[in-house]
Design a protein around this motif. Structure first.
Motif, short mmCIF file in Angstrom:
data_model
loop_
_atom_site.label_atom_id
_atom_site.label_comp_id
_atom_site.label_asym_id
_atom_site.label_seq_id
_atom_site.Cartn_x
_atom_site.Cartn_y
_atom_site.Cartn_z
N ILE A 25 -10.73 2.03 -0.72
CA ILE A 25 -10.82 0.72 -0.06
C ILE A 25 -11.44 0.83 1.32
CG2 ILE A 25 -9.55 -1.35 0.66
CD1 ILE A 25 -7.47 -0.70 -1.47
N SER A 50 -7.93 -5.30 -0.06
CA SER A 50 -9.34 -5.36 -0.45
C SER A 50 -10.03 -6.55 0.21
CB SER A 50 -9.50 -5.40 -1.97
OG SER A 50 -8.63 -6.33 -2.52
N THR A 55 -7.91 -0.73 -7.42
CA THR A 55 -7.98 -1.72 -6.34
C THR A 55 -7.76 -3.14 -6.85
OG1 THR A 55 -10.39 -1.71 -6.52
CG2 THR A 55 -9.46 -0.41 -4.77
#
Ligand code: FE2
Ligand code: FE2
Length: 246
Positions: free
Chosen positions: A230, A74, A14
């Motif tokens: 996420i 994110s 991420t």
């Protein structure tokens, strides 16, 4: 971020640009195996941690890829991420499932006798196809609308919705189990196709089928990464009131 062998695959996937692309190339499971440390994931994939760290470093500075131009999921809204998942990944799965089924029917009918593994591939794909179809329906009709509603309630100061399924962790857990099942079917297909390498004498349809299966696996990894690493953790944090900025 500080790159080292104890970082989890989820953190790396991420936070580092292009990390998922690097993981895909090296055979590291970054969607269902997101909670593993880099050290454990490398041991599992039989690759060296140092080589992966170098590849991650190089990949993160390589800007000319599709991933570099992607929105930052994110931080953006969960509604936008869900929209992206549905229009990009769900749409792709819905388009590819019947196409691959048709290719399988054709290739099995012509080459099934000389290549018995093709029937096993067809069986594994059919099972996964039925599961994925019902899985995406549950996401699109139950879980995703709830997350959108939750986000809108929080941003407008409305009371949080109280769904029949209790907390968001319940359907999320079910979705994660179903992701593991689809991932296992694709691993089986990867083995049965010898890493998607068609035999020398393979016809055009045979090669097209293997290329389509390989692409399908790559897309599903990206898809599950966006959900497992996420969307789901952010939705759980948002429900608990700890999502950053809320
Ligand atoms: Fe999905
Ligand atoms: Fe999913």
């Amino acid at each position: 971020m500080n790159l080292n062998a104890t970082s989890t695959i989820r953190e790396l996937a991420t936070e580092i640009p292009n990390a998922t692309r690097t993981f895909e190339q090296l055979g590291i499971d970054y969607c269902c195996g997101g909670s593993k440390s880099l050290r454990d994931a490398c041991a599992h994939a039989h690759v060296s941690v140092d080589d992966v760290l170098i590849a991650l470093e190089q990949g993160s500075t390589f800007k000319q890829t599709a991933e570099a131009g992607r929105p930052d999921f994110s931080n953006g809204s969960l509604g936008a991420l869900i929209e992206h998942i549905i229009t990009t990944h769900h749409a792709y799965v819905k388009q590819e499932l019947p196409r691959i089924q048709q290719l399988l029917n054709k290739v099995v009918s012509v080459h099934g006798k000389t290549h018995p593994e093709l029937s096993s591939i067809q069986q594994a794909f059919q099972g996964m196809s039925a599961e994925l179809t019902s899985h995406m329906m549950k996401e699109e009709h139950i879980l995703f609308p709830h997350i959108v509603d939750l986000e809108s309630a929080i941003s407008t100061g409305r009371p949080k919705p109280r769904p029949a399924f209790g907390t968001v962790s319940n359907p999320v857990h079910m979705m994660e189990l179903e992701h593991e099942s689809a991932g296992a079917a694709l691993k089986e297909i990867r083995v049965l196709t010898s890493n998607y390498s068609a035999p020398e004498e393979a016809c055009f349809s045979y090669r097209t089928l293997f290329a389509a299966l390989k692409e399908f696996e790559e897309d599903l990894h990206q898809h599950v990464h966006l959900e497992n690493n996420i969307l789901f953790p952010r939705a759980i944090a948002m429900e608990g009131g700890s999502e950053a900025g809320l």
